[in-house]
Design an enzyme around this catalytic site. Structure first.
Site, short mmCIF file in Angstrom:
data_model
loop_
_atom_site.label_atom_id
_atom_site.label_comp_id
_atom_site.label_asym_id
_atom_site.label_seq_id
_atom_site.Cartn_x
_atom_site.Cartn_y
_atom_site.Cartn_z
N ARG A 82 -30.23 -19.33 12.59
CA ARG A 82 -31.15 -19.37 14.13
C ARG A 82 -30.63 -18.44 14.80
O ARG A 82 -29.55 -18.28 14.93
CB ARG A 82 -31.09 -20.85 14.41
CG ARG A 82 -32.28 -21.90 13.76
CD ARG A 82 -31.90 -23.20 14.73
NE ARG A 82 -30.74 -23.87 14.74
CZ ARG A 82 -29.93 -23.99 15.74
NH1 ARG A 82 -30.11 -23.47 16.70
NH2 ARG A 82 -28.73 -24.72 15.55
N TYR A 221 -35.83 -16.42 7.99
CA TYR A 221 -34.94 -17.66 7.59
C TYR A 221 -35.40 -18.93 8.06
O TYR A 221 -36.15 -19.21 9.32
CB TYR A 221 -33.54 -17.38 8.20
CG TYR A 221 -32.71 -18.52 8.54
CD1 TYR A 221 -31.74 -18.90 7.65
CD2 TYR A 221 -33.00 -19.34 9.98
CE1 TYR A 221 -31.13 -19.96 7.73
CE2 TYR A 221 -32.04 -20.43 9.98
CZ TYR A 221 -31.28 -20.78 8.67
OH TYR A 221 -30.32 -21.91 8.93
N CYS A 274 -20.78 -32.01 12.81
CA CYS A 274 -19.88 -33.35 13.31
C CYS A 274 -20.30 -34.65 12.29
O CYS A 274 -20.30 -35.82 12.59
CB CYS A 274 -20.55 -33.72 14.70
SG CYS A 274 -19.68 -32.47 15.98
N ASN A 278 -23.57 -36.64 6.35
CA ASN A 278 -22.83 -37.52 5.60
C ASN A 278 -22.86 -39.01 6.27
O ASN A 278 -22.90 -39.83 5.35
CB ASN A 278 -21.35 -36.94 5.90
CG ASN A 278 -20.93 -35.84 5.38
OD1 ASN A 278 -21.75 -35.56 4.41
ND2 ASN A 278 -20.08 -35.13 5.76
N ASP A 297 -31.92 -35.62 10.07
CA ASP A 297 -31.99 -34.86 11.05
C ASP A 297 -32.97 -35.07 12.22
O ASP A 297 -32.42 -34.66 13.47
CB ASP A 297 -32.29 -33.34 10.53
CG ASP A 297 -32.02 -32.03 11.25
OD1 ASP A 297 -30.88 -32.14 11.88
OD2 ASP A 297 -32.89 -31.36 11.46
N ALA A 388 -25.25 -21.20 4.30
CA ALA A 388 -26.21 -20.98 3.09
C ALA A 388 -27.11 -22.40 3.09
O ALA A 388 -26.52 -23.48 3.45
CB ALA A 388 -25.36 -20.96 1.68
N ARG A 420 -17.25 -33.72 18.33
CA ARG A 420 -16.14 -33.71 17.59
C ARG A 420 -15.03 -33.56 18.60
O ARG A 420 -14.56 -32.40 19.24
CB ARG A 420 -15.90 -32.43 16.74
CG ARG A 420 -15.11 -32.08 15.97
CD ARG A 420 -15.09 -30.69 15.15
NE ARG A 420 -16.01 -30.93 13.87
CZ ARG A 420 -15.50 -31.39 12.48
NH1 ARG A 420 -14.14 -31.59 12.51
NH2 ARG A 420 -16.30 -31.59 11.62
N PHE A 515 -15.86 -40.57 7.04
CA PHE A 515 -16.90 -40.66 5.53
C PHE A 515 -17.20 -42.04 5.51
O PHE A 515 -17.76 -42.57 6.42
CB PHE A 515 -16.15 -40.08 4.50
CG PHE A 515 -15.93 -38.50 4.67
CD1 PHE A 515 -16.81 -37.56 4.78
CD2 PHE A 515 -14.63 -38.23 4.83
CE1 PHE A 515 -16.73 -36.25 4.87
CE2 PHE A 515 -14.30 -36.59 5.13
CZ PHE A 515 -15.40 -35.78 4.96
N ASN A 518 -16.44 -44.87 7.89
CA ASN A 518 -17.40 -45.42 9.35
C ASN A 518 -18.09 -46.24 9.29
O ASN A 518 -18.77 -46.86 10.09
CB ASN A 518 -18.17 -43.95 9.32
CG ASN A 518 -17.24 -42.80 9.69
OD1 ASN A 518 -16.27 -42.70 10.24
ND2 ASN A 518 -17.94 -41.60 9.37
#
EC number: 4.1.1.32
Length: 607
Positions: A82, A221, A274, A278, A297, A388, A420, A515, A518
């Site tokens: 972006r 992109y 952050c 996951n 998202d 990527a 974070r 991970f 949490n």
């Protein structure tokens, strides 16, 4: 100049929508494509376009046994992310864009775009891509039409949205849609040879909030070219949400089921890097708990008839960062990528598959890197670009909840905010009310430098994780969140939590394993929602009382737990002193309630 009537394909429009037809004609006359194609989203169309992209050198088909129906693309090295400095919110008034957005007078921007788009599709096909953000038929969903000269964008939009004939049918003859124009900015003169990844060094990603328009030029992109994603689903939709009384947010949505079968749907906003994806695909370490994915998202939330906030994931696909996604960090994401995927700017293996840093513990002996060069473990540069990406249908994720396409949406019980933070911010804090929760969202930050012992590092603020994505003045956005709370029944609003998985010791050691662990924090949140955990009052908010956070089998010392689950008043006095600098950015448009929250926090810390 060719008139639109002379351009093949315009008369083949499968719609009678007068506004859509007039707009397509107008853009065709401006951009001068060789032909127009109306996209139907079919498998045969996808196969034809991927074959075209393979012939052009844009795509390479991967080994069909290793990755069925999957492809690799390498972008131009200048077109990899972006472009926030080329992203504009062209509201009628500069103050409506606010201090966190780039603004240009809309008339001036339209003049610039008119020149850039004039003839920009010569030698190319103009694709008309109708799409639906959110489940088809949902009152929470909304429609758009993207015009693009990139077949790569068309195949990606098929994955990321409900694209083609079903969306066009839902639009009918007079339905509302957001018009989104995209061009690579690379016209082809007769006889000229195309390049695998056309783009232009001049880039503009432009939004006109009042007219709900998107114009994107010069980039192929994802985030700049797949205009349903950040451009529509956040920047334009946030303005629509402000005007219509709902929320368009940069949030995951997950379904949490307790061992007793009690279900809660939780939304969570985290800045990039952050752990949002996951958490969306969490595998709980706590026995008996189950987590499922609704979205990774973006969340669109509207009030239901019962007064609760209901959310849908407006996307149909996952557009994820590949590096760092692996068996150890996110096995569900890896399982999702078994096929039907497009990988961009990762590395290629010698046996026709893909690889990136973090996918496996061991590096392959030889790869072709994202720039097309030979790569070995001795190479000095990463094999995959740090940004990527993979594009894959969300339906392939093994943890997708059955409700993820429910047109009614899912009722949100809790909203998490987090950044974070190595210092200060506890593992989890509940806001006692909606206003305190909005205060938490407004001060979300990540530390960009390490801190000295007992101090705070340099902070980068990202309120509500919406800094790059809010389509209007962020102070007004805070006010909109407060207004949402004011008009709702407080007992039916989601509870708001401020979380932090990234606390460190003075020596730089992470105190919390993160991970799957949490899930312990989510279990405490669920116990608060169910009226079981009492919590403990602190100057910041409500933290888990001693013994309330499930710790059985957890490899964290008592001392570290105490640090994670306490508020250091001295450090928080320093933290509170940093907030006015952030708030002053917004001048007198910042809601007075947030200044009042800051003042009250300072008093509690000094009490």
């Amino acid at each position: 100049m060719t008139t639109a009537a002379q351009i093949p394909g315009l008369d083949a429009a499968p719609t009678k929508h007068a506004r859509l037809l007039a707009w397509v004609r107008e853009i065709a006359e401006l951009t001068q494509p060789d032909r127009i194609e109306w996209c139907d989203g079919s498998e045969s169309e996808f196969d034809r376009l991927t074959s075209l992209l393979i012939d052009k050198g844009t795509l390479v088909q991967l080994d069909d046994e290793k990755r069925p129906n999957s492809f690799y693309a390498a972008s131009d090295p200048s077109d990899v992310a972006r472009v926030e400095d080329r992203t504009y919110i062209c509201s009628e008034k500069a103050e409506d864009a606010g201090p966190t957005n780039n603004w240009l007078d809309p008339a001036e921007m339209r003049t610039k775009l008119g020149k850039l788009f004039s003839g920009c599709m010569r030698g190319r096909t103009m694709y008309v891509v109708p799409f639906c953000m959110g489940p088809l038929g949902s009152h929470i969903s909304a429609l758009g039409v993207e015009i693009t000269d990139s077949p790569y964008v068309v195949i990606s939009m098929r994955t990321m949205t409900r694209m083609g004939t079903p969306a066009l049918d839902q639009l009918g003859d007079d339905g509302f849609f957001v018009p989104a124009v995209h061009s690579l900015g690379a016209p082809l003169e007769p006889g000229a040879t195309d390049v695998p990844w056309p783009c232009n060094s001049t880039k503009y990603i432009t939004h006109f909030p009042e007219t709900r328009e998107i114009w994107s030029y010069g980039s192929g992109y994802g985030g700049n070219a797949l205009l349903g994603k950040k451009c529509y689903a956040l920047r334009i939709a946030s303005v629509m949400a402000r005007d219509q009384g709902w929320l368009a947010e940069h949030m995951l949505i997950l379904k949490l089921t307790s061992p007793a079968g009690k279900v809660h749907f939780i939304a969570a906003a985290f800045p990039s890097a952050c752990g949002k994806t996951n958490l969306a695909m969490l595998i709980p370490t706590l026995p008996g708990w189950k987590a499922e994915t609704v979205g990774d998202d973006i969340a669109w939330m509207r009030f239901g008839d019962d007064g609760r906030l209901y959310a849908v994931n407006p996307e149909a696909g996952l557009f994820g960062v590949a590096p760092g996604t692996g068996e150890e960090t996110n096995p569900n994401a890896v399982k999702t990528l078994w096929g039907n995927a497009v990988f961009t700017n990762v590395a290629r293996t010698d046996d026709g598959d893909v690889w990136w840093e973090g996918l496996t513990p061991d590096k392959p002996a030889h790869l072709i890197d994202w720039k097309g060069r030979d790569w070995t473990p001795d190479s000095t540069e990463p094999a995959a670009h740090p940004n990527a990406r993979f594009t894959v249908p969300a339906s392939q994720c093994p943890t997708m909840a059955p409700e993820w396409e429910n047109p009614a949406g899912v009722p949100i019980s809790a909203i998490l905010f987090g950044g974070r933070r190595a210092t200060a911010v506890p593992l989890v804090t509940e806001a006692p009310d909606w206003q305190r929760g909005v205060f938490f969202g407004s001060i979300v930050s990540s530390e960009t430098t390490a801190a000295a012992a007992g101090a705070i590092g340099k902070l980068r603020r990202d309120p509500f994780a919406m800094l790059p994505f809010c389509g209007y003045n962020m102070a007004d956005y805070f006010a909109h969140w407060l207004e949402i709370g004011n008009k709702a029944d407080p007992d039916k609003l989601p509870r708001i939590y401020y979380v932090n998985w990234f606390r460190k010791s003075p020596e730089g050691r992470y105190l919390w394993p993160g991970f799957g662990e949490n899930s312990r924090v989510l279990a405490w949140v669920a116990s608060r929602l169910d009226g079981e955990a009492k919590g403990t009052e602190t100057p910041l908010g409500i933290l888990p009382a001693p013994g309330e956070l499930p710790t059985e089998g957890l490899d964290v010392s008592e001392a570290d737990l105490e640090t994670l689950l306490s508020v250091d008043t001295e450090v928080w006095r320093q933290e509170a002193e940093l907030i006015p600098e952030h708030y002053n950015t917004f001048g007198d448009r910042l809601p007075a309630q947030l200044w009042a929250e800051h003042e009250a926090l300072t008093k509690r810390l000094n009490g």
